[in-house]
Motif scaffolding. Structure first.
Motif, mmCIF file in Angstrom:
data_model
loop_
_atom_site.group_PDB
_atom_site.id
_atom_site.type_symbol
_atom_site.label_atom_id
_atom_site.label_comp_id
_atom_site.label_asym_id
_atom_site.label_seq_id
_atom_site.Cartn_x
_atom_site.Cartn_y
_atom_site.Cartn_z
ATOM 1 N N UNK A 111 0.829 -1.216 0.000
ATOM 2 C CA UNK A 111 0.000 0.000 0.000
ATOM 3 C C UNK A 111 0.864 1.268 0.000
ATOM 4 N N UNK A 112 1.929 1.270 0.783
ATOM 5 C CA UNK A 112 2.757 2.459 0.875
ATOM 6 C C UNK A 112 3.443 2.771 -0.456
ATOM 7 N N UNK A 113 3.982 1.733 -1.058
ATOM 8 C CA UNK A 113 4.686 1.916 -2.335
ATOM 9 C C UNK A 113 3.712 2.370 -3.426
ATOM 10 N N UNK A 114 2.552 1.731 -3.468
ATOM 11 C CA UNK A 114 1.552 2.107 -4.475
ATOM 12 C C UNK A 114 1.082 3.542 -4.249
ATOM 13 N N UNK A 115 0.912 3.895 -2.985
ATOM 14 C CA UNK A 115 0.488 5.253 -2.639
ATOM 15 C C UNK A 115 1.492 6.271 -3.169
ATOM 16 N N UNK A 116 2.779 6.001 -2.908
ATOM 17 C CA UNK A 116 3.799 6.949 -3.342
ATOM 18 C C UNK A 116 3.864 7.059 -4.865
ATOM 19 N N UNK A 117 3.728 5.905 -5.509
ATOM 20 C CA UNK A 117 3.797 5.909 -6.967
ATOM 21 C C UNK A 117 2.598 6.634 -7.578
ATOM 22 N N UNK A 118 1.404 6.304 -7.097
ATOM 23 C CA UNK A 118 0.201 6.938 -7.651
ATOM 24 C C UNK A 118 0.184 8.433 -7.342
ATOM 25 N N UNK A 119 0.632 8.768 -6.160
ATOM 26 C CA UNK A 119 0.635 10.167 -5.765
ATOM 27 C C UNK A 119 1.597 10.977 -6.629
ATOM 28 N N UNK A 120 2.746 10.367 -6.938
ATOM 29 C CA UNK A 120 3.726 11.065 -7.771
ATOM 30 C C UNK A 120 3.188 11.284 -9.185
ATOM 31 N N UNK A 121 2.200 10.474 -9.566
ATOM 32 C CA UNK A 121 1.577 10.668 -10.886
ATOM 33 C C UNK A 121 0.409 11.649 -10.826
ATOM 34 N N UNK A 122 0.138 12.177 -9.641
ATOM 35 C CA UNK A 122 -0.900 13.192 -9.522
ATOM 36 C C UNK A 122 -2.266 12.667 -9.131
ATOM 37 N N UNK A 143 -9.422 9.230 -5.423
ATOM 38 C CA UNK A 143 -10.530 9.508 -6.332
ATOM 39 C C UNK A 143 -10.022 9.688 -7.753
ATOM 40 N N UNK A 144 -10.926 9.457 -8.701
ATOM 41 C CA UNK A 144 -10.584 9.817 -10.072
ATOM 42 C C UNK A 144 -10.988 11.268 -10.310
ATOM 43 N N UNK A 145 -10.739 11.752 -11.521
ATOM 44 C CA UNK A 145 -11.000 13.156 -11.824
ATOM 45 C C UNK A 145 -12.482 13.479 -11.665
ATOM 46 N N UNK A 146 -13.352 12.511 -11.981
ATOM 47 C CA UNK A 146 -14.791 12.758 -11.968
ATOM 48 C C UNK A 146 -15.378 12.796 -10.569
ATOM 49 N N UNK A 147 -14.743 12.089 -9.618
ATOM 50 C CA UNK A 147 -15.271 12.043 -8.257
ATOM 51 C C UNK A 147 -15.516 10.628 -7.759
ATOM 52 N N UNK A 148 -15.294 9.623 -8.608
ATOM 53 C CA UNK A 148 -15.443 8.242 -8.159
ATOM 54 C C UNK A 148 -14.427 7.933 -7.070
ATOM 55 N N UNK A 149 -14.850 7.108 -6.135
ATOM 56 C CA UNK A 149 -14.042 6.803 -4.969
ATOM 57 C C UNK A 149 -13.435 5.409 -5.099
ATOM 58 N N UNK A 150 -12.153 5.309 -4.788
ATOM 59 C CA UNK A 150 -11.467 4.016 -4.856
ATOM 60 C C UNK A 150 -10.706 3.779 -3.564
ATOM 61 N N UNK A 151 -10.563 2.528 -3.238
ATOM 62 C CA UNK A 151 -9.687 2.170 -2.125
ATOM 63 C C UNK A 151 -8.794 1.036 -2.564
ATOM 64 N N UNK A 152 -7.596 1.038 -1.999
ATOM 65 C CA UNK A 152 -6.720 -0.121 -2.236
ATOM 66 C C UNK A 152 -6.300 -0.633 -0.873
ATOM 67 N N UNK A 153 -6.329 -1.948 -0.737
ATOM 68 C CA UNK A 153 -6.026 -2.576 0.538
ATOM 69 C C UNK A 153 -4.922 -3.592 0.387
ATOM 70 N N UNK A 154 -3.965 -3.483 1.251
ATOM 71 C CA UNK A 154 -2.921 -4.513 1.368
ATOM 72 C C UNK A 154 -3.403 -5.430 2.478
ATOM 73 N N UNK A 155 -3.932 -6.595 2.099
ATOM 74 C CA UNK A 155 -4.516 -7.478 3.117
ATOM 75 C C UNK A 155 -3.406 -8.169 3.895
ATOM 76 N N UNK A 156 -3.738 -8.514 5.117
ATOM 77 C CA UNK A 156 -2.752 -9.186 5.982
ATOM 78 C C UNK A 156 -2.474 -10.578 5.445
ATOM 79 N N UNK A 157 -1.196 -10.906 5.346
ATOM 80 C CA UNK A 157 -0.866 -12.234 4.839
ATOM 81 C C UNK A 157 -0.743 -13.222 5.984
#
Lengths: 138, 141
Positions: A94-105, A124-138
């Motif tokens: 989650x942390x790595x994906x967050x940093x990567x996606x955030x760096x892309x704006x 969120x996307x540009x339109x307002x749709x809401x997304x979540x990403x979860x790193x589930x416990x292994x």
């Protein structure tokens, strides 16, 4: 009986902008892009996560004859208010994906946070749709 | 390309409240995120979401405080500051108005509950108290 979920529809305020966002920022692949002139240039536009079957249909909010103008405007407003629901994804990190996606704006609504079920983050996307990403416990 | 409706910018301000309620947020800072003047922003926010940005921020902080009262043993004062409020007295008053009991009494009657698998974002959205009982800011932002 029902077998598999194949398409999930999300409304978008602009298909070109959405396509750029979902492919360039979220890293999805373009699956289908078909325009039908005799149906008012209806555009069937789908994307998906590479390696996964389920596709996301990026749907323009139609006017007449599908929806009258008032209905269309109501959907546009609800989408912009964030009232159009959301999609949940998993991620390995989650942390790595967050940093990567955030760096892309990508616009985040929640930084990676530890929860009882794993680490999740919201965006969120540009339109307002809401997304979540979860790193589930292994 | 089509531009997004103006509500999309109000949503950004609302998202900032949910993400950064711990910080000393105020209406001018939120208005900036929505590209509007503070007065115009408060009116438009209320039109879009049914309550003022100030009410939304306060109820978010109270919801988070209630969650911390249930799930931690931190003191009431600590929790008050953790959720971004600066006066324990005002916090206790607002909390009592919304939940009907003091923070301490609330904690005593709400032991930690394991809410399996329901995403936290859902719990936060549904757990936020109604702001209709607030009167102190009907005229203010």
């Amino acid at each position: 009986m029902l077998k598999q979920l194949t398409y999930v529809q999300v409304w978008v305020h602009d298909q070109d902008e959405a396509l750029a966002f979902y492919t360039e920022k979220l890293g999805m692949e373009l699956r289908e892009d078909v325009t039908i002139p005799e149906m008012g240039n209806f555009r069937w536009l789908t994307v998906g996560i590479p390696g996964q079957d389920t596709s996301i249909t990026l749907m323009d909010i139609p006017g007449p004859p599908v929806f009258d103008d008032e209905t269309r405007e109501q959907i546009q407003t609800l989408l912009a208010k964030g009232a159009s629901g959301g999609l949940f994804f998993t991620t390995d990190d989650a942390q790595k994906s967050y940093e990567e996606l955030r760096s892309r704006g990508v616009e985040f609504t929640q930084e990676p946070t530890e929860q009882a079920y794993g680490i999740d983050a919201g965006f969120r996307d540009v339109s307002g749709n809401h997304f979540r990403m979860t790193q589930t416990q292994s | 390309m089509r531009t997004v409706p103006p509500e999309r910018h109000l949503l950004r301000a609302k998202d900032i409240v949910d993400a950064r309620y711990r910080e000393p947020l105020d209406v001018p800072a939120l208005a900036k995120a929505a590209y509007l003047s503070p007065a115009h922003f408060s009116r438009e926010f209320r039109r879009a979401f049914g309550e003022t940005p100030h009410q939304y921020l306060l109820t978010r902080r109270l919801e988070r405080a209630a969650a911390l009262l249930r799930s931690t043993d931190h003191s009431v004062a600590d929790i008050c500051f953790t959720v971004g409020l600066r006066s324990v007295g005002s916090f206790t008053t607002s909390f009592r108005r919304v939940y009907g009991v003091s923070p301490t009494a609330y904690r005593a009657t709400h032991p930690p509950v394991e809410r399996a698998r329901v995403p936290t974002c859902v719990l936060q959205a549904y757990g936020r108290p109604h702001s209709s009982s607030f009167r102190e800011d009907t005229n203010a932002a």
